[in-house]
Design a protein around this motif. Structure first.
Motif, mmCIF file in Angstrom:
data_model
loop_
_atom_site.group_PDB
_atom_site.id
_atom_site.type_symbol
_atom_site.label_atom_id
_atom_site.label_comp_id
_atom_site.label_asym_id
_atom_site.label_seq_id
_atom_site.Cartn_x
_atom_site.Cartn_y
_atom_site.Cartn_z
ATOM 1 N N ILE A 1 26.201 -9.845 3.069
ATOM 2 C CA ILE A 1 25.173 -8.797 4.015
ATOM 3 C C ILE A 1 25.332 -8.141 5.126
ATOM 4 C CG2 ILE A 1 22.189 -8.943 4.128
ATOM 5 C CD1 ILE A 1 22.399 -10.644 1.766
ATOM 6 N N GLU A 2 25.671 -8.574 6.266
ATOM 7 C CA GLU A 2 25.819 -8.592 7.117
ATOM 8 C C GLU A 2 26.606 -7.526 7.903
ATOM 9 O OE1 GLU A 2 24.143 -12.500 10.420
ATOM 10 O OE2 GLU A 2 26.714 -11.751 9.246
ATOM 11 N N HIS A 3 27.641 -7.260 6.390
ATOM 12 C CA HIS A 3 28.236 -6.089 7.075
ATOM 13 C C HIS A 3 28.148 -5.047 6.220
ATOM 14 C CE1 HIS A 3 33.124 -4.703 6.612
ATOM 15 N NE2 HIS A 3 32.566 -4.104 5.167
ATOM 16 N N VAL A 4 27.496 -4.991 4.467
ATOM 17 C CA VAL A 4 26.895 -3.714 4.058
ATOM 18 C C VAL A 4 25.554 -3.419 4.563
ATOM 19 C CG1 VAL A 4 28.018 -4.752 2.394
ATOM 20 C CG2 VAL A 4 25.880 -5.222 2.371
ATOM 21 N N VAL A 5 24.530 -3.946 4.796
ATOM 22 C CA VAL A 5 23.566 -3.604 5.451
ATOM 23 C C VAL A 5 23.381 -2.586 6.277
ATOM 24 C CG1 VAL A 5 21.123 -4.098 7.155
ATOM 25 C CG2 VAL A 5 21.550 -5.501 5.045
ATOM 26 N N PRO A 6 24.533 -2.010 7.805
ATOM 27 C CA PRO A 6 24.012 -0.956 8.367
ATOM 28 C C PRO A 6 24.441 0.020 7.985
ATOM 29 C CG PRO A 6 24.879 -2.925 8.855
ATOM 30 C CD PRO A 6 25.295 -3.774 8.031
ATOM 31 N N LYS A 7 24.820 -0.029 6.344
ATOM 32 C CA LYS A 7 25.550 0.464 5.733
ATOM 33 C C LYS A 7 25.092 1.446 4.429
ATOM 34 C CE LYS A 7 30.510 -0.873 5.886
ATOM 35 N NZ LYS A 7 31.113 -1.431 5.884
ATOM 36 N N LEU A 8 23.946 0.530 4.440
ATOM 37 C CA LEU A 8 22.919 1.581 3.410
ATOM 38 C C LEU A 8 21.945 2.828 3.883
ATOM 39 C CD1 LEU A 8 21.674 -2.424 1.742
ATOM 40 C CD2 LEU A 8 23.677 -1.023 0.990
ATOM 41 N N LYS A 9 22.132 3.257 3.077
ATOM 42 C CA LYS A 9 21.503 4.062 3.197
ATOM 43 C C LYS A 9 19.933 4.631 2.250
ATOM 44 C CE LYS A 9 25.171 6.965 4.340
ATOM 45 N NZ LYS A 9 25.971 6.080 4.826
ATOM 46 N N THR A 10 19.766 3.690 1.782
ATOM 47 C CA THR A 10 17.759 3.740 1.416
ATOM 48 C C THR A 10 17.767 2.322 1.142
ATOM 49 O OG1 THR A 10 18.845 2.379 -0.954
ATOM 50 C CG2 THR A 10 18.944 4.998 -0.493
ATOM 51 N N LEU A 11 15.992 2.438 1.537
ATOM 52 C CA LEU A 11 14.809 1.394 1.364
ATOM 53 C C LEU A 11 15.438 0.749 0.489
ATOM 54 C CD1 LEU A 11 13.711 1.027 3.576
ATOM 55 C CD2 LEU A 11 11.484 2.356 2.350
ATOM 56 N N ALA A 12 15.728 1.060 -0.662
ATOM 57 C CA ALA A 12 15.454 0.849 -2.032
ATOM 58 C C ALA A 12 16.410 -0.732 -2.331
ATOM 59 C CB ALA A 12 15.547 1.264 -3.274
ATOM 60 N N GLU A 13 17.974 0.048 -1.251
ATOM 61 C CA GLU A 13 19.065 -0.961 -1.688
ATOM 62 C C GLU A 13 18.335 -2.518 -0.308
ATOM 63 O OE1 GLU A 13 22.575 1.129 -1.792
ATOM 64 O OE2 GLU A 13 21.632 2.383 -0.096
ATOM 65 N N VAL A 14 18.186 -2.141 0.340
ATOM 66 C CA VAL A 14 18.266 -3.541 1.415
ATOM 67 C C VAL A 14 17.091 -3.590 0.783
ATOM 68 C CG1 VAL A 14 17.110 -3.435 3.617
ATOM 69 C CG2 VAL A 14 18.563 -1.499 3.376
ATOM 70 N N LYS A 15 15.723 -3.655 0.278
ATOM 71 C CA LYS A 15 15.179 -4.550 -0.639
ATOM 72 C C LYS A 15 15.759 -4.935 -1.557
ATOM 73 C CE LYS A 15 11.202 -1.238 1.059
ATOM 74 N NZ LYS A 15 9.501 -1.330 0.499
ATOM 75 N N GLY A 16 16.793 -5.243 -2.106
ATOM 76 C CA GLY A 16 17.161 -5.585 -3.215
ATOM 77 C C GLY A 16 18.270 -6.328 -2.966
ATOM 78 N N TRP A 17 18.554 -6.063 -1.882
ATOM 79 C CA TRP A 17 19.406 -7.232 -1.246
ATOM 80 C C TRP A 17 18.311 -8.625 -0.746
ATOM 81 C CZ3 TRP A 17 24.293 -8.957 -1.633
ATOM 82 C CH2 TRP A 17 24.920 -8.136 -1.483
#
Ligand SMILES: [Fe+2]
Ligand SMILES: [Fe+2]
Length: 147
Positions: free
Chosen positions: A21-37
């Protein structure tokens, strides 16, 4: 398997998920993806936390009280869950990212405290037989969840 070994093994899996999560979160482009995690993390942590509360904290209640720690671990479960609910309610991507990373950090700290205080206490005051029986209950619960 002893319940303490089972829960510790789950902590190891969580740490791997948190690294990811720490690795991917800075690269996520949408709110929905962050909420999915956040949703994934919430579901997994709820199952883990419930098991701890029922199988370990409850029988150790008296001992934890003597250490002045009776409610602190359950409180932390609630705080972490609340911060994940805030991610799911967030309106902006940077806020959601930040809240999710804070929840990850809080979870790591929480696990560390359990590994230093609760698990050694359980191994000290419970018989090996009891720890193994609780481990069987853990196994049954996990099998039921995945059925
Ligand atoms: Fe916990
Ligand atoms: Fe835990």
């Amino acid at each position: 398997m002893k319940i303490t070994d089972a829960l510790l093994a789950e902590h190891v899996v969580f740490h791997n998920i948190f690294d990811h999560i720490e690795h991917v979160v800075p690269k996520l482009k949408t709110l929905a993806e962050v909420k999915g995690w956040a949703g994934l993390m919430e579901g997994l942590l709820l199952a883990h936390g419930k098991t701890e509360e029922d199988l370990v904290f409850a029988p150790l209640n008296h001992y934890l009280e003597q250490l002045g720690q009776r409610d602190s671990f359950e409180h932390e479960h609630q705080e972490i869950d609340n911060s994940l609910l805030r991610v799911k309610a967030a309106k902006r991507l940077p806020e959601a990212r930040q809240l999710l990373l804070l929840a990850v950090t809080a979870s790591r700290k929480h696990f560390d405290r359990e590994e230093r205080i609760v698990f050694p206490l359980a191994e000290r005051v419970m018989k090996d037989k009891t720890l193994a029986e609780l481990g069987k209950v853990w196994m049954k619960q996990r099998n039921a969840e995945s059925a």
